[in-house]
Design a protein around this motif. Sequence first.
Motif, short mmCIF file in Angstrom:
data_model
loop_
_atom_site.label_atom_id
_atom_site.label_comp_id
_atom_site.label_asym_id
_atom_site.label_seq_id
_atom_site.Cartn_x
_atom_site.Cartn_y
_atom_site.Cartn_z
N ASP A 21 0.84 -1.20 0.00
CA ASP A 21 0.00 0.00 0.00
C ASP A 21 0.88 1.25 0.00
O ASP A 21 1.74 1.42 0.87
CB ASP A 21 -0.90 -0.01 1.24
CG ASP A 21 -1.80 1.21 1.31
OD1 ASP A 21 -2.80 1.23 0.58
OD2 ASP A 21 -1.47 2.13 2.09
N ASN A 22 0.67 2.14 -0.98
CA ASN A 22 1.54 3.32 -1.13
C ASN A 22 1.49 4.23 0.09
O ASN A 22 2.52 4.75 0.53
CB ASN A 22 1.13 4.11 -2.38
CG ASN A 22 1.53 3.40 -3.66
OD1 ASN A 22 2.47 2.60 -3.66
ND2 ASN A 22 0.82 3.68 -4.74
N GLU A 23 0.31 4.44 0.63
CA GLU A 23 0.18 5.33 1.78
C GLU A 23 0.93 4.78 2.99
O GLU A 23 1.66 5.50 3.67
CB GLU A 23 -1.30 5.53 2.12
CG GLU A 23 -1.52 6.51 3.27
CD GLU A 23 -3.00 6.72 3.57
OE1 GLU A 23 -3.30 7.25 4.66
OE2 GLU A 23 -3.84 6.37 2.72
N PHE A 63 3.38 2.62 2.88
CA PHE A 63 4.80 2.60 2.54
C PHE A 63 5.42 3.98 2.81
O PHE A 63 6.49 4.08 3.43
CB PHE A 63 4.97 2.22 1.07
CG PHE A 63 6.39 2.02 0.64
CD1 PHE A 63 6.99 0.78 0.69
CD2 PHE A 63 7.15 3.09 0.17
CE1 PHE A 63 8.31 0.59 0.29
CE2 PHE A 63 8.46 2.93 -0.23
CZ PHE A 63 9.04 1.67 -0.17
N ASN A 64 4.77 5.03 2.35
CA ASN A 64 5.30 6.38 2.53
C ASN A 64 5.34 6.78 4.00
O ASN A 64 6.26 7.48 4.44
CB ASN A 64 4.45 7.39 1.74
CG ASN A 64 4.63 7.23 0.24
OD1 ASN A 64 5.67 6.75 -0.21
ND2 ASN A 64 3.62 7.60 -0.53
N TRP A 68 14.22 -2.09 1.50
CA TRP A 68 12.92 -1.69 0.96
C TRP A 68 12.73 -2.42 -0.37
O TRP A 68 13.62 -2.42 -1.22
CB TRP A 68 12.88 -0.18 0.71
CG TRP A 68 13.25 0.67 1.89
CD1 TRP A 68 14.50 1.03 2.28
CD2 TRP A 68 12.35 1.26 2.83
NE1 TRP A 68 14.45 1.82 3.40
CE2 TRP A 68 13.13 1.98 3.76
CE3 TRP A 68 10.97 1.27 2.97
CZ2 TRP A 68 12.58 2.69 4.82
CZ3 TRP A 68 10.41 1.98 4.02
CH2 TRP A 68 11.20 2.68 4.94
N TRP A 89 9.78 -3.35 -3.54
CA TRP A 89 8.44 -3.20 -4.11
C TRP A 89 8.46 -3.58 -5.58
O TRP A 89 9.52 -3.66 -6.20
CB TRP A 89 7.92 -1.77 -3.90
CG TRP A 89 8.67 -0.68 -4.62
CD1 TRP A 89 8.36 -0.13 -5.83
CD2 TRP A 89 9.84 0.00 -4.15
NE1 TRP A 89 9.26 0.85 -6.15
CE2 TRP A 89 10.17 0.97 -5.14
CE3 TRP A 89 10.63 -0.09 -3.01
CZ2 TRP A 89 11.27 1.81 -5.01
CZ3 TRP A 89 11.72 0.76 -2.89
CH2 TRP A 89 12.04 1.69 -3.87
N SER A 114 6.12 -3.44 -9.52
CA SER A 114 5.09 -2.76 -10.30
C SER A 114 4.01 -3.75 -10.71
O SER A 114 4.21 -4.97 -10.62
CB SER A 114 5.71 -2.15 -11.56
OG SER A 114 6.02 -3.19 -12.49
N THR A 128 -4.70 -5.63 -8.66
CA THR A 128 -3.46 -5.47 -9.41
C THR A 128 -3.02 -6.81 -10.00
O THR A 128 -3.05 -7.83 -9.32
CB THR A 128 -2.35 -4.91 -8.51
OG1 THR A 128 -2.78 -3.66 -7.98
CG2 THR A 128 -1.06 -4.71 -9.29
#
Length: 563
Positions: free
Chosen positions: A415-417, A419-420, A436, A438, A440, A498
């Motif tokens: 999840d991008n949120e 992760f950030n 880290w 990840w 695509s 995805t």
Amino acid sequence: METKKEILAEFKRLGFSLIDENKVFGSITFGEISIEVTICIDQDFPFKAPIIFLETISGKKELYKNIPYKWRHLDEWVLSQNPRDSKFTICCLHNWVPQGKNNARFICDRIYSWLKSNITETWDPEEDLPTSKIIPKQATVARLILSNEFIESCMKELKPKEKKLYKLIHSKYKFKGTGATSRNGVISNKYALDDIDFNNPYIYFFSDDRETKSTCLDYLINIKSDGGFNHADCLVIRLPSWARFKTLYQLLEYLRVNEYITSKLVRKYNNLPIVVIFRGDKGRTEVVSFLCDKEILNQNGSMKVQMISIDTIPKRQPEIGLNVGLIGVGSLGSNVARLLVNKGVKTLYMSDHDMLKPENLGGHILPSMFLYANKADAVANYLMHHLVKETEIYSGNNDEEVFEKADLLVVTVGDNEAFNKLAFNKLQNYKKPIIWAWVSPHNIIHKMVITSQKTGCLNCFFLLEKKNETLRQINEKVNEELSKLDISYIDLCGNPHTVSFPERMADFAAKIVATISLYAKTKRFEFDYLVEYWDVNTSIPKIFTGLLNVQDECGCEGKGREN
């Protein structure tokens, strides 16, 4: 390479007698010792090595008691519950391959060399492969599962010449004729050996063998035994180094004559499992196991014995002597977790705030039985029940506990949120190494970035991607490829999913674990970032690696390191 017909004809020219279309019989002599052998050449020759049966030694046929104690590279085939029926095969055709030189003369020379080596007790290193003192090769489905740790504990507890009764657990017996099974939980020593049907599979394990107990209980559940099992007293004997025997019969005679097995001991049992630990070939510890009844003490009796094969769970030292923390246990993270446990990590701490949903099935290592369970807890449960258990595993959704206890952290949050939040808040000033990782959609590109006090931060990598010509071109190409594809599909409920490829995910997870393994040995990383790009029509990715120094535009506190 000779055909079967040609090699049989050659054996006849060398003085062997043709028994039938598959066997020849003849003798080999060295000094005053002569042996007679039967050589079996089946339809798979020359791709399968001939089997060489030892028939007599200097005219003596009762090999079960006449084979010299020191003879080696000889396998015993226990054909019945009577060890007098054993057959013996000569192991002298090591590394057999179908080639021209492997003719009848070659086979005879190998038998001669084997006989000479046994008589002179001098072996060519190429011929002297690892062997065992006694290997009863009975086709039995009764199996004792042992761990090396349990054998070592017995060696410490028992001095040479000592014996002790241990508690054994085994799957329930089936009986001849009726097909009935033994009652759950009973002491099975009361059943007559003749009544037990050994055409059915049984597993045995010691109740004190911590390393095998959970594995065996899982097996009993898996074969739908209703969790039922029996208990038995088992006699474990440790023989002194000077014990002399080669065959199973000779071993039983040694135990009887030296009163390891006495009438006082066996008279209360109708069957008794026995495990014998002894010093074998070249001083190695060896183990043999069998069931016997009271007839074992009858010198003129049948000496009835049911062999139990031994399978061992080897002692594995953790290959990754680190406490590894894993944040995010989705498709990528679960593959990393499985490989870490298989590899032998010291301790694995996992945290994930999500549950396993139907959309995760296929890419995730977990089966459907774990649906709607917390991913970290479910993966921990799965690994502890399906893999070797040297690794300690802790799980939940407490990220901070993982941060604190880990020596090295792996972040595979999808999840991008989330992760950030980890990258630019919770872990911004983290002092320990972080990997880290990840991917695509469609697994076109995989990225692994390693940050520590010696490197730039994750933001430094994002800045580097804009300045580095190679990385910038890769990202542009990936964006172009993704624009042509559906990066997600919509299910019947309108939810996006995805698209990913499990084989590429597993491949990337393997690279992450290999990186951790090398760091555990050398305390350094060979790169700070890895980018692998999968072209649409390729099965092997292009890989780019490099070092990550602090970028001037970032101003982070990382020290960086020189290229």
